[in-house]
Design an enzyme around this catalytic site. Structure first.
Site, PDB file in Angstrom:
ATOM      1  N   LYS A 166       0.846  -1.206   0.000  1.00 26.04           N
ATOM      2  CA  LYS A 166       0.000   0.000   0.000  1.00 26.04           C
ATOM      3  C   LYS A 166       0.875   1.248   0.000  1.00 26.04           C
ATOM      4  CE  LYS A 166      -1.904   2.843   2.797  1.00 26.04           C
ATOM      5  NZ  LYS A 166      -1.782   4.058   1.965  1.00 26.04           N
TER       6      LYS A 166
ATOM      7  N   GLY B  93       2.938   3.796  13.253  1.00 23.81           N
ATOM      8  CA  GLY B  93       3.642   2.546  13.568  1.00 23.81           C
ATOM      9  C   GLY B  93       3.052   1.883  14.805  1.00 23.81           C
TER      10      GLY B  93
ATOM     11  N   GLU C  68       9.753   0.936  10.657  1.00 26.25           N
ATOM     12  CA  GLU C  68      10.792   1.947  10.412  1.00 26.25           C
ATOM     13  C   GLU C  68      10.074   3.272  10.558  1.00 26.25           C
ATOM     14  OE1 GLU C  68      13.907   1.468   9.822  1.00 26.25           O
ATOM     15  OE2 GLU C  68      13.998  -0.636   9.235  1.00 26.25           O
TER      16      GLU C  68
ATOM     17  N   CYS D  96      13.444  10.753   6.783  1.00 25.68           N
ATOM     18  CA  CYS D  96      13.292  10.250   8.158  1.00 25.68           C
ATOM     19  C   CYS D  96      14.572  10.455   8.953  1.00 25.68           C
ATOM     20  CB  CYS D  96      12.924   8.785   8.129  1.00 25.68           C
ATOM     21  SG  CYS D  96      14.067   7.813   7.156  1.00 25.68           S
TER      22      CYS D  96
ATOM     23  N   GLU E 103       9.615  15.751  15.417  1.00 28.78           N
ATOM     24  CA  GLU E 103       9.981  15.576  14.013  1.00 28.78           C
ATOM     25  C   GLU E 103       9.158  16.551  13.170  1.00 28.78           C
ATOM     26  OE1 GLU E 103       8.743  12.006  11.893  1.00 28.78           O
ATOM     27  OE2 GLU E 103      10.746  11.877  11.025  1.00 28.78           O
TER      28      GLU E 103
HETATM   29  P1  NAD Z   1       2.359   8.245   7.867  1.00 27.25           P
HETATM   30  O1  NAD Z   1       2.638   7.418   9.064  1.00 27.25           O
HETATM   31  O2  NAD Z   1       1.302   9.273   7.952  1.00 27.25           O
HETATM   32  O3  NAD Z   1       1.945   7.305   6.652  1.00 27.25           O
HETATM   33  C1  NAD Z   1       2.717   6.200   6.262  1.00 27.25           C
HETATM   34  C2  NAD Z   1       1.812   5.157   5.659  1.00 27.25           C
HETATM   35  O4  NAD Z   1       0.878   4.729   6.650  1.00 27.25           O
HETATM   36  C3  NAD Z   1       0.981   5.685   4.479  1.00 27.25           C
HETATM   37  O5  NAD Z   1       0.896   4.672   3.499  1.00 27.25           O
HETATM   38  C4  NAD Z   1      -0.361   5.948   5.112  1.00 27.25           C
HETATM   39  O6  NAD Z   1      -1.434   5.840   4.212  1.00 27.25           O
HETATM   40  C5  NAD Z   1      -0.439   4.844   6.165  1.00 27.25           C
HETATM   41  N1  NAD Z   1      -1.339   5.172   7.259  1.00 27.25           N
HETATM   42  C6  NAD Z   1      -1.639   6.417   7.753  1.00 27.25           C
HETATM   43  N2  NAD Z   1      -2.542   6.322   8.749  1.00 27.25           N
HETATM   44  C7  NAD Z   1      -2.821   4.993   8.902  1.00 27.25           C
HETATM   45  C8  NAD Z   1      -3.677   4.264   9.771  1.00 27.25           C
HETATM   46  N3  NAD Z   1      -4.455   4.883  10.663  1.00 27.25           N
HETATM   47  N4  NAD Z   1      -3.690   2.916   9.660  1.00 27.25           N
HETATM   48  C9  NAD Z   1      -2.940   2.287   8.743  1.00 27.25           C
HETATM   49  N5  NAD Z   1      -2.133   2.926   7.881  1.00 27.25           N
HETATM   50  C10 NAD Z   1      -2.062   4.263   7.962  1.00 27.25           C
HETATM   51  O7  NAD Z   1       3.755   8.835   7.417  1.00 27.25           O
HETATM   52  P2  NAD Z   1       4.048   9.784   6.168  1.00 27.25           P
HETATM   53  O8  NAD Z   1       3.533  11.135   6.502  1.00 27.25           O
HETATM   54  O9  NAD Z   1       3.608   9.133   4.898  1.00 27.25           O
HETATM   55  O10 NAD Z   1       5.637   9.780   6.152  1.00 27.25           O
HETATM   56  C11 NAD Z   1       6.384  10.528   7.026  1.00 27.25           C
HETATM   57  C12 NAD Z   1       6.893   9.689   8.170  1.00 27.25           C
HETATM   58  O11 NAD Z   1       7.578   8.561   7.682  1.00 27.25           O
HETATM   59  C13 NAD Z   1       7.894  10.430   9.018  1.00 27.25           C
HETATM   60  O12 NAD Z   1       7.616  10.219  10.371  1.00 27.25           O
HETATM   61  C14 NAD Z   1       9.221   9.787   8.644  1.00 27.25           C
HETATM   62  O13 NAD Z   1      10.211   9.862   9.626  1.00 27.25           O
HETATM   63  C15 NAD Z   1       8.809   8.395   8.381  1.00 27.25           C
HETATM   64  N6  NAD Z   1       9.815   7.689   7.572  1.00 27.25           N
HETATM   65  C16 NAD Z   1      10.620   6.782   8.182  1.00 27.25           C
HETATM   66  C17 NAD Z   1      11.612   6.117   7.461  1.00 27.25           C
HETATM   67  C18 NAD Z   1      12.514   5.103   8.127  1.00 27.25           C
HETATM   68  O14 NAD Z   1      13.133   4.313   7.408  1.00 27.25           O
HETATM   69  N7  NAD Z   1      12.606   5.064   9.445  1.00 27.25           N
HETATM   70  C19 NAD Z   1      11.754   6.386   6.093  1.00 27.25           C
HETATM   71  C20 NAD Z   1      10.912   7.324   5.496  1.00 27.25           C
HETATM   72  C21 NAD Z   1       9.933   7.971   6.253  1.00 27.25           C
END
Ligand code: NAD
Length: 496
Positions: free
Chosen positions: A191, A249, A267, A302, A400
């Site tokens: 997804k 997460g 992650e 990230c 963050e």
């Molecule tokens: P996000 O957590 O909002 O979304 C990530 C994914 O989760 C998306 O596909 C989203 O649709 C899904 N999602 C959102 N709400 C959900 C829910 N209630 N239930 C299930 N799935 C859901 O994050 P984002 O805004 O897309 O990305 C930014 C974040 O990602 C930052 O915190 C960044 O640090 C992190 N990130 C981490 C790494 C790493 O390797 N540690 C790499 C890239 C980004």
């Protein structure tokens, strides 16, 4: 630098085709409900396409297709040498379609097409190649039981992997999950983030062209709360690999506990410190990389080096250099290879970043940027922003922000630097600059971070594990270690 000009990219963008359906069991299909969501180019505000918004019933179909393909053995029991050939072909197809994929990334989430074509897409191809080449060179174990027993300890693919990924490096984040999971023989339901569905859909199509059987890689665009949650709660998903925010997460851990106890690998976020000691003798290099570490990809990284911890005696000199670099890193049209920074992913995220900046203006000293801007009169862009004299308890230094916002904090000695660096709920990455080999080892050993870069920032490669300590997650992407997430140990005990 990309070999195409601004004009070339604009004409390619005018004719690009967006895959706007889900990819399930080898075919593009609309969402069962007929629902769609708009995918918007944040650099212009224009809608690129209405994309299938998958719900529970679509996830059901995708997981069923993944399960069928897995049980059939068409991929899961295929010889590793065969999986290698298919994934090598996929790596080549990614390279062959470099311009299209780079454009999809740039139009979808605002990053510089130049970066997408020189970093994101080649990086994704290199990772598929790396796992393809690795997978027929890994041996299993025989336990040292002695005569009369032969005990095989083998790694088997887990089954159906759910992968939920963010929008900041859409193709790369999908690749970090899919390449090792596919190499190991699993089937996947991926997804992508709702902000950036296109490259994942194209990846699945190219994977089939490379010879991946139908149903092995399914892509379900949709909203997090619907499609993401349905995957997280599905009773027939064996493992959920997530990259995204720490808050989401934690939801995946709950979904697992409330459903089938699927393995969950996270992650998540970061607030990575970059420590510059007075014995660093190349302050220009430290300034270049500190600026890169926070302004690359609009700071939507990230492991962005968002906290700059500088020894007090060199702080003003370093900040002066950083202000110069910020001035020459202003946002521009993402399709112009000369632009230094792209658009923020969407208006909502831009507003969040601006809230941090506005509150920072009251608690710290703004020395660069601090404004939202447009390019050619449109889009969501934020200037590269630097705050000096940030208190390390301030929200600027703790939360963050996920934007081009740097917080500078002074320290007096090594112990204080380490204490401030580690005083964070996150532990994804850290960097340190010193000319002392002893200090480099001493400090690297004491920093709570999955990766410590010395005299550089954000070092990573397919060969090295990437992931966090503390609330930055657990499990590792990249390297052979990532294969542990997508395989289970099987003991077969033979008496003779
Ligand atoms: P996000 O957590 O909002 O979304 C990530 C994914 O989760 C998306 O596909 C989203 O649709 C899904 N999602 C959102 N709400 C959900 C829910 N209630 N239930 C299930 N799935 C859901 O994050 P984002 O805004 O897309 O990305 C930014 C974040 O990602 C930052 O915190 C960044 O640090 C992190 N990130 C981490 C790494 C790493 O390797 N540690 C790499 C890239 C980004």
């Amino acid at each position: 630098m990309s070999e195409l000009s601004h004009k070339d990219w604009i004409s390619k963008a005018a004719v690009i085709r967006f895959r706007d359906k889900a990819f399930i069991d080898g075919k593009f299909v609309p969402a069962r409900s007929g629902r769609t969501f708009a995918s918007i180019n944040p650099a212009t505000g224009e809608t690129l396409a209405e994309v299938a918004s998958c719900g529970e019933e679509d996830i059901e179909l995708a997981v069923a297709a993944a399960r069928r393909s897995f049980e059939s053995g068409v991929w899961s029991r295929a010889k590793p040498a065969h999986r290698k050939e298919v994934l090598l072909r996929l790596a080549q197809l990614l390279r062959d379609n470099l311009h299209e994929l780079a454009l999809l990334e740039s139009l979808d989430m605002g990053k510089l097409v130049n970066d997408a074509s020189t970093v994101d897409v080649p990086g994704s191809a290199a990772i598929f190649q790396w796992y393809a080449e690795a997978i027929d060179k890994i041996y299993d174990e025989v336990a040292p039981t002695g005569e009369g027993d032969l005990v095989l300890v083998r790694r088997e693919p887990l089954g159906v992997i759910g992968a939920v990924v963010p929008w900041n490096f859409p193709l790369d984040m999908a690749t970090w999950k899919c390449a090792p999971a596919l190499a190991a023989g699993n089937s996947i339901v991926l997804k992508p983030a709702e902000q950036s569905p296109f490259s994942a859909l194209r990846l699945a199509e190219l994977a089939m062209e490379a010879g991946l059987p139908a149903g092995v890689l399914n892509v379900v665009p949709g909203l997090g709360e619907t499609a993401g949650q349905a995957l997280g709660r599905h009773m027939d998903v064996d493992c959920l690999a997530f990259t995204g925010s720490t808050a989401v997460g934690k939801l995946f851990l709950q979904y697992s506990g409330q459903s089938n106890m699927k393995q969950v690998w996270l992650e998540t976020g970061g607030k990575s410190p970059n420590l510059v000691f007075a014995d660093c003798n190349n302050l220009d290099a430290a300034a270049d990389m500190a600026a890169f570490g926070i302004f690359f990809n609009q700071g939507e990284v990230c492991s962005a080096n968002s906290r700059l911890l500088v020894q007090r005696s060199i702080k003003d000199a370093l900040v002066e250099k950083l202000v110069e670099r910020a001035a020459s890193t202003q946002p521009g049209d993402p399709l112009d290879p000369g632009s230094k920074m792209g658009a923020m992913v969407d208006a909502g995220h831009t507003a969040n970043v601006m809230r941090f900046i506005e509150s920072g203006k009251k608690t710290a000293r703004l020395v660069a940027g601090g404004e939202q801007v447009t390019v050619n009169g449109r889009g969501s862009f934020v200037q590269p922003t630097i705050f000096d004299d940030v208190a390390h308890q301030d929200s600027l230094a703790r939360d963050e922000i996920f934007g081009p916002v740097l917080s500078v904090i002074a320290f007096d000695d090594e112990d204080e630097a380490i204490r401030i660096a580690n005083d964070s709920p996150y532990g994804l990455a850290a960097s340190l600059w010193t000319d002392s080999l002893s200090r480099a080892h001493r400090v690297a050993g004491r920093l709570h971070a999955g990766t410590v870069s010395v005299n550089t920032v954000d070092a990573l490669s397919p060969m090295t594990p990437f992931g966090g300590f503390k609330q930055s997650g657990f499990g590792r992407d990249l390297s052979l270690h990532a294969l542990n997430k997508y395989t289970a140990l099987k003991t077969t005990w033979i008496k003779y």
